[in-house]
Every structure is written in structure tokens, then in C-alpha cells.
Scaffold this active site. Structure first.
Site, PDB file in Angstrom:
ATOM      1  N   CYS A  46       0.865  -1.179   0.000  1.00 20.77           N
ATOM      2  CA  CYS A  46       0.000   0.000   0.000  1.00 20.77           C
ATOM      3  C   CYS A  46       0.906   1.234   0.000  1.00 20.77           C
ATOM      4  O   CYS A  46       2.110   1.116  -0.237  1.00 20.77           O
ATOM      5  CB  CYS A  46      -0.970  -0.011   1.181  1.00 20.77           C
ATOM      6  SG  CYS A  46      -0.182   0.220   2.781  1.00 20.77           S
ATOM      7  N   GLN A  47       0.367   2.392   0.277  1.00 22.83           N
ATOM      8  CA  GLN A  47       1.159   3.620   0.192  1.00 22.83           C
ATOM      9  C   GLN A  47       2.242   3.705   1.265  1.00 22.83           C
ATOM     10  O   GLN A  47       3.381   3.990   0.963  1.00 22.83           O
ATOM     11  CB  GLN A  47       0.227   4.843   0.291  1.00 22.83           C
ATOM     12  CG  GLN A  47       0.869   6.138  -0.124  1.00 22.83           C
ATOM     13  CD  GLN A  47       1.061   6.249  -1.624  1.00 22.83           C
ATOM     14  OE1 GLN A  47       0.591   5.428  -2.394  1.00 22.83           O
ATOM     15  NE2 GLN A  47       1.783   7.267  -2.040  1.00 22.83           N
TER      16      GLN A  47
END
Length: 142
Positions: free
Chosen positions: A95-96
Site C-alpha cells: 500500500c502507500q
């Protein structure tokens, strides 16, 4: 006797402190369980280790890792696509910043018994920072 009561209370306090310290150590160990740092991942890839990669960010989130094939399954759809998760090799969830991926890994382990999932610690941001460091270090050593 008051002295005996004080002694017992003192022992109780020390015992509770030890239990607290033990819980803190255990929590810290569990925090990094099933996480892989970008440096570790880069090293594993360079040594030929094979992974499946799943990005749980929304399609519109940037930047994208283009160094290898990544299956994009937004977080809200992960439970509908469990059959897409390879059970025969390690799977890196991305994810980020590593927060959503860690939650996905923990949830799928607890609820569905997965034992081959790794969260990319620090997420895509960490990947690009470490990839750049890795390139710079290689250039310096030439």
C-alpha cells in the site's frame, strides 16, 4: 502486620511491572511479524526469490511500482478475490505507507489462516526511497 502487607504489595508491584515489560516486548516482536522492509525485498528479489505482489491501494493512487507484475486489488475488494492470492509462494501486500497492507495481512492470517503473507513495511514510499538508495550505492561501488 503492616510490614508484611507492604512487602506483599511491593512484590505485587514488581510482578506487574515485569508483566507489563513482557507485554511490551511481545507487542514489539509482533509489530514486525510478517513484514518485509524494502531493503530486504530488494535483496530477496536480487537473489532470485519469487513473490506474488498485491497492491491494495485504489487504482488512482500513485506512484505505481513497475519493476514487476503487481495484482491490484483495492482494499474494499480483497475479501471478494481471495482465490487470487497464491497460497504456494510468498505474497507481498503493498500500500502507500504500509498501514493498510499490515492490516490486510493481520486480518487474512487471523480470519482465513494465511501464513505466507508479508506486508511491505513503509509501503510504496519506502520502496522508492530504498530503490534509489540501492541504485546510488551500486553506482558508488563501480
Amino acid at each position: 502486620n503492616e510490614k508484611e502487607i507492604e512487602k506483599v504489595l511491593s512484590i505485587k508491584d514488581k510482578f506487574e511491572e515485569q508483566i507489563y515489560d513482557l507485554k511490551c516486548v511481545t507487542n514489539n516482536l509482533n509489530m514486525n511479524r510478517n513484514e518485509i522492509s524494502a531493503k530486504q525485498l530488494i535483496s530477496s528479489i536480487e537473489s532470485g526469490e519469487d513473490f506474488q505482489y498485491i497492491d491494495v491501494r485504489e487504482d488512482c493512487e500513485q506512484p505505481k511500482i513497475t519493476d514487476f507484475a503487481i495484482l491490484n486489488i483495492p482494499l474494499g475488494h480483497i475479501l471478494n478475490t481471495l482465490e487470487s492470492i497464491d497460497k504456494n509462494r510468498k505474497v507481498v501486500i503493498i500500500c502507500q505507507r504500509g498501514i493498510r497492507s499490515k492490516k490486510v495481512v493481520d486480518y487474512l492470517e487471523e480470519q482465513y489462516g494465511y501464513n505466507n503473507l508479508l506486508s511491505l513495511e513503509g509501503g510504496v514510499i519506502s520502496w522508492f526511497e530504498n530503490k534509489l538508495d540501492n541504485v546510488n550505492n551500486k553506482a558508488e561501488s563501480i
